[in-house]
Design a protein around this motif. Structure first.
Motif, PDB file in Angstrom:
ATOM      1  N   PRO A 178      14.053  33.953  75.842  1.00  0.00           N
ATOM      2  CA  PRO A 178      12.313  34.578  75.408  1.00  0.00           C
ATOM      3  C   PRO A 178      11.831  34.091  74.078  1.00  0.00           C
ATOM      4  O   PRO A 178      11.829  35.001  73.004  1.00  0.00           O
ATOM      5  CB  PRO A 178      12.727  35.998  75.512  1.00  0.00           C
ATOM      6  N   ARG A 179      11.344  32.893  73.889  1.00  0.00           N
ATOM      7  CA  ARG A 179      10.859  32.572  72.854  1.00  0.00           C
ATOM      8  C   ARG A 179       9.303  32.759  72.686  1.00  0.00           C
ATOM      9  O   ARG A 179       8.583  33.340  71.782  1.00  0.00           O
ATOM     10  CB  ARG A 179      11.046  30.944  72.564  1.00  0.00           C
ATOM     11  N   THR A 180       8.642  32.427  73.904  1.00  0.00           N
ATOM     12  CA  THR A 180       7.059  32.583  73.913  1.00  0.00           C
ATOM     13  C   THR A 180       6.599  34.026  74.482  1.00  0.00           C
ATOM     14  O   THR A 180       7.460  34.788  74.786  1.00  0.00           O
ATOM     15  CB  THR A 180       6.396  31.630  75.001  1.00  0.00           C
ATOM     16  N   ALA A 181       5.610  34.470  74.115  1.00  0.00           N
ATOM     17  CA  ALA A 181       5.049  35.562  74.536  1.00  0.00           C
ATOM     18  C   ALA A 181       5.271  35.859  76.179  1.00  0.00           C
ATOM     19  O   ALA A 181       5.479  36.833  76.610  1.00  0.00           O
ATOM     20  CB  ALA A 181       3.557  35.873  74.100  1.00  0.00           C
ATOM     21  N   ALA A 256      14.826  43.973  72.512  1.00  0.00           N
ATOM     22  CA  ALA A 256      15.085  44.979  71.644  1.00  0.00           C
ATOM     23  C   ALA A 256      14.385  45.281  70.195  1.00  0.00           C
ATOM     24  O   ALA A 256      14.213  45.951  69.527  1.00  0.00           O
ATOM     25  CB  ALA A 256      16.147  46.005  71.803  1.00  0.00           C
ATOM     26  N   THR A 257      14.299  43.704  69.922  1.00  0.00           N
ATOM     27  CA  THR A 257      14.169  43.323  68.417  1.00  0.00           C
ATOM     28  C   THR A 257      12.723  42.772  68.455  1.00  0.00           C
ATOM     29  O   THR A 257      12.400  41.928  69.270  1.00  0.00           O
ATOM     30  CB  THR A 257      15.052  42.531  67.837  1.00  0.00           C
ATOM     31  N   ALA A 258      11.870  43.339  67.538  1.00  0.00           N
ATOM     32  CA  ALA A 258      10.457  42.921  67.339  1.00  0.00           C
ATOM     33  C   ALA A 258      10.324  41.600  66.861  1.00  0.00           C
ATOM     34  O   ALA A 258      11.442  41.279  66.078  1.00  0.00           O
ATOM     35  CB  ALA A 258       9.690  43.910  66.472  1.00  0.00           C
ATOM     36  N   PRO A 259       9.727  40.639  67.202  1.00  0.00           N
ATOM     37  CA  PRO A 259       9.752  39.231  66.737  1.00  0.00           C
ATOM     38  C   PRO A 259       9.521  39.249  65.227  1.00  0.00           C
ATOM     39  O   PRO A 259       8.376  39.946  64.611  1.00  0.00           O
ATOM     40  CB  PRO A 259       8.425  38.552  67.268  1.00  0.00           C
ATOM     41  N   GLY A 260      10.410  38.452  64.686  1.00  0.00           N
ATOM     42  CA  GLY A 260      10.320  38.413  63.128  1.00  0.00           C
ATOM     43  C   GLY A 260      11.091  39.461  62.329  1.00  0.00           C
ATOM     44  O   GLY A 260      11.475  39.363  61.204  1.00  0.00           O
ATOM     45  N   GLY A 263      17.709  41.223  63.145  1.00  0.00           N
ATOM     46  CA  GLY A 263      18.337  41.484  64.415  1.00  0.00           C
ATOM     47  C   GLY A 263      18.598  40.116  65.279  1.00  0.00           C
ATOM     48  O   GLY A 263      18.253  38.987  64.765  1.00  0.00           O
ATOM     49  N   THR A 264      18.959  40.292  66.391  1.00  0.00           N
ATOM     50  CA  THR A 264      19.172  39.062  67.379  1.00  0.00           C
ATOM     51  C   THR A 264      17.725  38.483  67.614  1.00  0.00           C
ATOM     52  O   THR A 264      16.855  39.201  68.232  1.00  0.00           O
ATOM     53  CB  THR A 264      20.019  39.470  68.433  1.00  0.00           C
ATOM     54  N   ASP A 265      17.321  37.315  67.244  1.00  0.00           N
ATOM     55  CA  ASP A 265      15.901  36.884  67.781  1.00  0.00           C
ATOM     56  C   ASP A 265      16.436  35.624  68.814  1.00  0.00           C
ATOM     57  O   ASP A 265      17.504  35.385  69.264  1.00  0.00           O
ATOM     58  CB  ASP A 265      15.346  36.155  66.692  1.00  0.00           C
ATOM     59  N   ALA A 266      15.466  35.084  69.503  1.00  0.00           N
ATOM     60  CA  ALA A 266      15.414  34.121  70.477  1.00  0.00           C
ATOM     61  C   ALA A 266      16.228  32.923  69.900  1.00  0.00           C
ATOM     62  O   ALA A 266      17.013  32.342  70.878  1.00  0.00           O
ATOM     63  CB  ALA A 266      14.037  33.725  71.128  1.00  0.00           C
ATOM     64  N   GLU A 267      16.119  32.441  68.644  1.00  0.00           N
ATOM     65  CA  GLU A 267      16.715  31.162  68.396  1.00  0.00           C
ATOM     66  C   GLU A 267      18.364  31.496  68.212  1.00  0.00           C
ATOM     67  O   GLU A 267      19.283  30.664  68.356  1.00  0.00           O
ATOM     68  CB  GLU A 267      16.157  30.848  66.983  1.00  0.00           C
TER      69      GLU A 267
END
Length: 287
Positions: A178-181, A256-260, A263-267
């Protein structure tokens, strides 16, 4: 005699629906996708073992651009107000209704979405929504089916360009990250529908069927990779189960983590999945 009349009427309706499908120039399965209907239900209705509902016939008429009365017949009239005046159902085409339902579910969660919210988003009336989808259960099932069809179509388009099974698997992983909106919205819908699947038998069956297809897609890629020597000699079904479960778990953490935010992000999710494939599936180079 009355039973015979009912069977004859059912056969006549099925024949008219077949004409609409033929005129559309698409397969029966594709037509079912367009009207957001279970293909097996459409097949049974066309064979006469199941009766079309009024709402299904309304969606068929809408997709085929024919007079609904021609399909509905005298025993299935459009909804009326208490005065007996037919309710206007212009606007709110089934596909638009389902797309807006999915968008609102992603934003608010299914149980926070009212039929009036969907009607407002479609610039139509609640009567028009109920004409095509009589209740929330039908709307939820349609939303699940639409998401399944969209996901399947995207996977097919993405993997069609892959050079080999290893590249196919990388494409599938990228598609599920889930990279994009838009990808985050799709995952938000799936998470909401998972919770509903635990409470709804109809949605649970759809969920089970979707995951059977998704895991089989991954297993098939692994199976071909093993046969070609690009993957280790693993059990394709077990590998697919482990990888899809890892994708689900990591995507849930990303959502569960807001973009930026920390925590665990898409990358990080994408890197972890590629590392997992490299460690457990990719065959070592031949010395």
């Amino acid at each position: 005699m009355e039973h015979g009349h009912r069977d004859e009427n059912r056969d006549e309706i099925a024949a008219r629906v077949r004409e609409v499908i033929t005129a559309a120039g698409v397969s029966q399965r594709e037509f079912a996708r367009r009207i957001v209907m279970d293909p097996s239900k459409l097949s049974r209705s066309l064979s006469g073992t199941r009766r079309f509902t009024a709402a299904e016939l309304a969606r068929i008429a809408d997709e085929g651009q024919v007079d609904a009365g021609r399909l509905l017949g005298s025993r299935h009239r459009p909804p009326t107000r208490p005065t007996g005046t037919p309710v206007a159902v212009e606007g709110g085409r089934p596909s638009q209704i389902v797309r807006e339902t999915v968008r609102l579910i992603a934003e608010r969660g299914f149980h926070a979405v009212r039929v009036s919210d969907i009607a407002e988003a479609c610039a139509t009336s609640t009567a028009a929504i109920h004409y095509h989808f009589p209740g929330r259960a039908e709307l939820l099932e349609a939303a699940v089916r639409w998401c399944m069809d969209e996901d399947t179509a995207h996977r097919a388009a993405r993997t069609a360009e892959a050079a080999d099974p290893a590249d196919e698997l990388r494409q599938l992983i990228a598609l599920q990250t889930p990279r994009t909106a838009q990808q985050r919205r799709q995952w938000a819908v799936w998470l909401d529908l998972w919770a509903e699947a635990a409470r709804s038998t109809a949605v649970g069956h759809l969920h089970t069927e979707y995951y059977r297809q998704w895991r089989e897609t991954v297993a098939d890629v692994v199976r071909r990779g093993v046969a070609q020597g690009s993957f280790r000699p693993v059990d394709p079904q077990a590998a697919a189960l482990a990888l899809t479960a890892l994708i689900d778990g990591l995507a849930t953490q990303v959502l569960a983590t807001a973009p930026g935010a920390p925590g665990t992000d898409a990358e990080a999710m994408h890197a972890a999945l590629l590392a997992y494939v490299e460690t457990t599936l990719t065959a070592p180079p031949v010395p």
